[in-house]
Design an enzyme around this catalytic site. Structure first.
Site, PDB file in Angstrom:
ATOM      1  N   ASP A  21     -12.803   5.751 -15.712  1.00 49.88           N
ATOM      2  CA  ASP A  21     -12.666   4.419 -15.126  1.00 49.88           C
ATOM      3  C   ASP A  21     -11.276   3.936 -15.491  1.00 49.88           C
ATOM      4  O   ASP A  21     -10.995   3.645 -16.662  1.00 49.88           O
ATOM      5  CB  ASP A  21     -13.739   3.489 -15.693  1.00 49.88           C
ATOM      6  CG  ASP A  21     -13.637   2.053 -15.171  1.00 49.88           C
ATOM      7  OD1 ASP A  21     -12.677   1.752 -14.422  1.00 49.88           O
ATOM      8  OD2 ASP A  21     -14.508   1.245 -15.516  1.00 49.88           O
ATOM      9  N   VAL A  22     -10.379   3.832 -14.511  1.00 47.23           N
ATOM     10  CA  VAL A  22      -8.982   3.511 -14.824  1.00 47.23           C
ATOM     11  C   VAL A  22      -8.805   2.096 -15.354  1.00 47.23           C
ATOM     12  O   VAL A  22      -7.741   1.763 -15.881  1.00 47.23           O
ATOM     13  CB  VAL A  22      -8.073   3.726 -13.595  1.00 47.23           C
ATOM     14  CG1 VAL A  22      -8.103   5.179 -13.142  1.00 47.23           C
ATOM     15  CG2 VAL A  22      -8.449   2.784 -12.452  1.00 47.23           C
ATOM     16  N   ASP A  27     -12.388  10.489 -11.444  1.00 46.76           N
ATOM     17  CA  ASP A  27     -13.160   9.574 -10.613  1.00 46.76           C
ATOM     18  C   ASP A  27     -14.243   8.945 -11.463  1.00 46.76           C
ATOM     19  O   ASP A  27     -14.650   9.502 -12.501  1.00 46.76           O
ATOM     20  CB  ASP A  27     -13.772  10.308  -9.422  1.00 46.76           C
ATOM     21  CG  ASP A  27     -13.961   9.398  -8.210  1.00 46.76           C
ATOM     22  OD1 ASP A  27     -13.207   9.535  -7.241  1.00 46.76           O
ATOM     23  OD2 ASP A  27     -14.866   8.530  -8.259  1.00 46.76           O
ATOM     24  N   TYR A  32      -8.458  -8.618  -3.396  1.00 45.21           N
ATOM     25  CA  TYR A  32      -7.911  -7.325  -2.975  1.00 45.21           C
ATOM     26  C   TYR A  32      -6.450  -7.473  -2.564  1.00 45.21           C
ATOM     27  O   TYR A  32      -5.581  -6.706  -3.007  1.00 45.21           O
ATOM     28  CB  TYR A  32      -8.745  -6.785  -1.816  1.00 45.21           C
ATOM     29  CG  TYR A  32      -8.259  -5.480  -1.243  1.00 45.21           C
ATOM     30  CD1 TYR A  32      -8.559  -4.268  -1.871  1.00 45.21           C
ATOM     31  CD2 TYR A  32      -7.520  -5.448  -0.060  1.00 45.21           C
ATOM     32  CE1 TYR A  32      -8.127  -3.063  -1.344  1.00 45.21           C
ATOM     33  CE2 TYR A  32      -7.079  -4.247   0.472  1.00 45.21           C
ATOM     34  CZ  TYR A  32      -7.388  -3.065  -0.167  1.00 45.21           C
ATOM     35  OH  TYR A  32      -6.952  -1.873   0.363  1.00 45.21           O
ATOM     36  N   SER A  91      -1.669  -1.270   0.115  1.00 48.82           N
ATOM     37  CA  SER A  91      -2.393  -1.491   1.357  1.00 48.82           C
ATOM     38  C   SER A  91      -1.518  -2.328   2.275  1.00 48.82           C
ATOM     39  O   SER A  91      -0.615  -3.039   1.807  1.00 48.82           O
ATOM     40  CB  SER A  91      -3.709  -2.245   1.082  1.00 48.82           C
ATOM     41  OG  SER A  91      -4.268  -2.767   2.274  1.00 48.82           O
ATOM     42  N   LYS A 107      -3.069  -5.860  -4.313  1.00 50.37           N
ATOM     43  CA  LYS A 107      -2.212  -4.930  -3.573  1.00 50.37           C
ATOM     44  C   LYS A 107      -0.780  -5.436  -3.457  1.00 50.37           C
ATOM     45  O   LYS A 107       0.163  -4.648  -3.412  1.00 50.37           O
ATOM     46  CB  LYS A 107      -2.819  -4.648  -2.199  1.00 50.37           C
ATOM     47  CG  LYS A 107      -4.143  -3.888  -2.261  1.00 50.37           C
ATOM     48  CD  LYS A 107      -4.009  -2.560  -3.002  1.00 50.37           C
ATOM     49  CE  LYS A 107      -5.294  -1.740  -2.959  1.00 50.37           C
ATOM     50  NZ  LYS A 107      -5.138  -0.446  -3.670  1.00 50.37           N
TER      51      LYS A 107
END
Length: 262
Positions: free
Chosen positions: A65-66, A43, A158, A145, A162
């Protein structure tokens, strides 16, 4: 194996959950722990990570941090050292991104949303795939999502990310399937928790409505007229990684109470 037993992931699975210290990610990580898996949670939120570690000392935790390639390299050094391999990847990390008309969105916020929600999944899978191959089989669960199948006005970065996750999932399923690796996406809807509260509040402000009015609008678009619980999403992740899910791959599975439109 009895049918009911097939619904449970086998004990000892080595599982990585990204952004797993809070929210849906934490509930998924906890579900795998309950099923007897060995879990590593990463995380970006050090405080949330510390709280998760205090609740679950049996889990491994690390900051990452991905969206940062170097951080993902360090993350997989931790995976190798602390899990000794990988059987399941839950690509959960994501942010809500900005809310507003497309011509008013700051470029840096658009880029950060795409970097975390889509590029981050690429960076993690890129290093997870060799470990999953080494195990002879494996499972990847990408969190998309319902916005990844419906589109989402005023939340375009966003939604675009997604939708990208769906394309990534379908492509990976074809690429990795011959090696026994299953890849699926879960599409949560309006999931109860702090994150959706922030989203509703921001969207209410953009639309000039009260929080209660915007929440009612959200639920009116859901056939079941209620929010999804985080445990509902975790249950789907467990199922996909269980023997019962052994023939499911390349799918985008909504857990949303049937969101009709956004």
């Amino acid at each position: 194996m009895k049918l009911f037993e097939r619904m449970r992931p086998r004990a000892g699975l080595r599982v990585l959950v990204t952004a797993g210290a809070a929210g849906i990610g934490a509930v998924i990580a906890e579900a795998f722990l309950e099923a007897g898996a060995r879990v590593l949670v990463c995380d970006l939120d050090a405080e949330a990570l510390g709280q998760f570690a205090a609740r679950h000392p049996e889990a491994a935790t690390t900051l990452a941090d991905v969206a940062d390639p170097a951080a993902v390299e360090r993350l997989f050094a931790e995976v190798a050292a602390r899990l000794g391999g990988l059987d399941v990847l839950v690509n959960n990390a994501g942010i809500s991104g900005p809310t507003g008309p497309i011509d008013q969105l700051p470029v840096e916020e658009i880029r950060r949303t795409l970097d975390v929600d889509l590029l981050g999944q690429f960076l993690v899978v890129r290093l997870a795939a060799p470990l999953l191959r080494a195990g002879g089989e494996g499972a990847i669960v990408n969190l998309s999502s319902v916005a990844g199948r419906l589109g989402y006005g005023l939340r375009t970065p966003y939604a675009a990310a997604k939708w990208g996750v769906i394309g990534l999932t379908a492509s990976l399923a074809k690429e990795l399937g011959p090696e026994g690796i299953r890849v699926n996406a879960i599409l949560p809807g309006v999931v109860r928790g702090a994150r959706i509260e922030r989203v509703i509040r921001d969207r209410a402000a953009a639309a000039g409505l009260s929080y209660e009015e915007m929440e009612a609008q959200y639920l009116k678009l859901v056939s079941l007229r209620r929010m999804v619980e985080p445990e509902d999403v975790a249950a789907m992740a467990l199922f996909l990684c269980s023997p019962a899910g052994a023939s499911i791959s390349g799918q985008a599975l909504s857990v949303c109470g049937n969101v009709e439109t956004l």
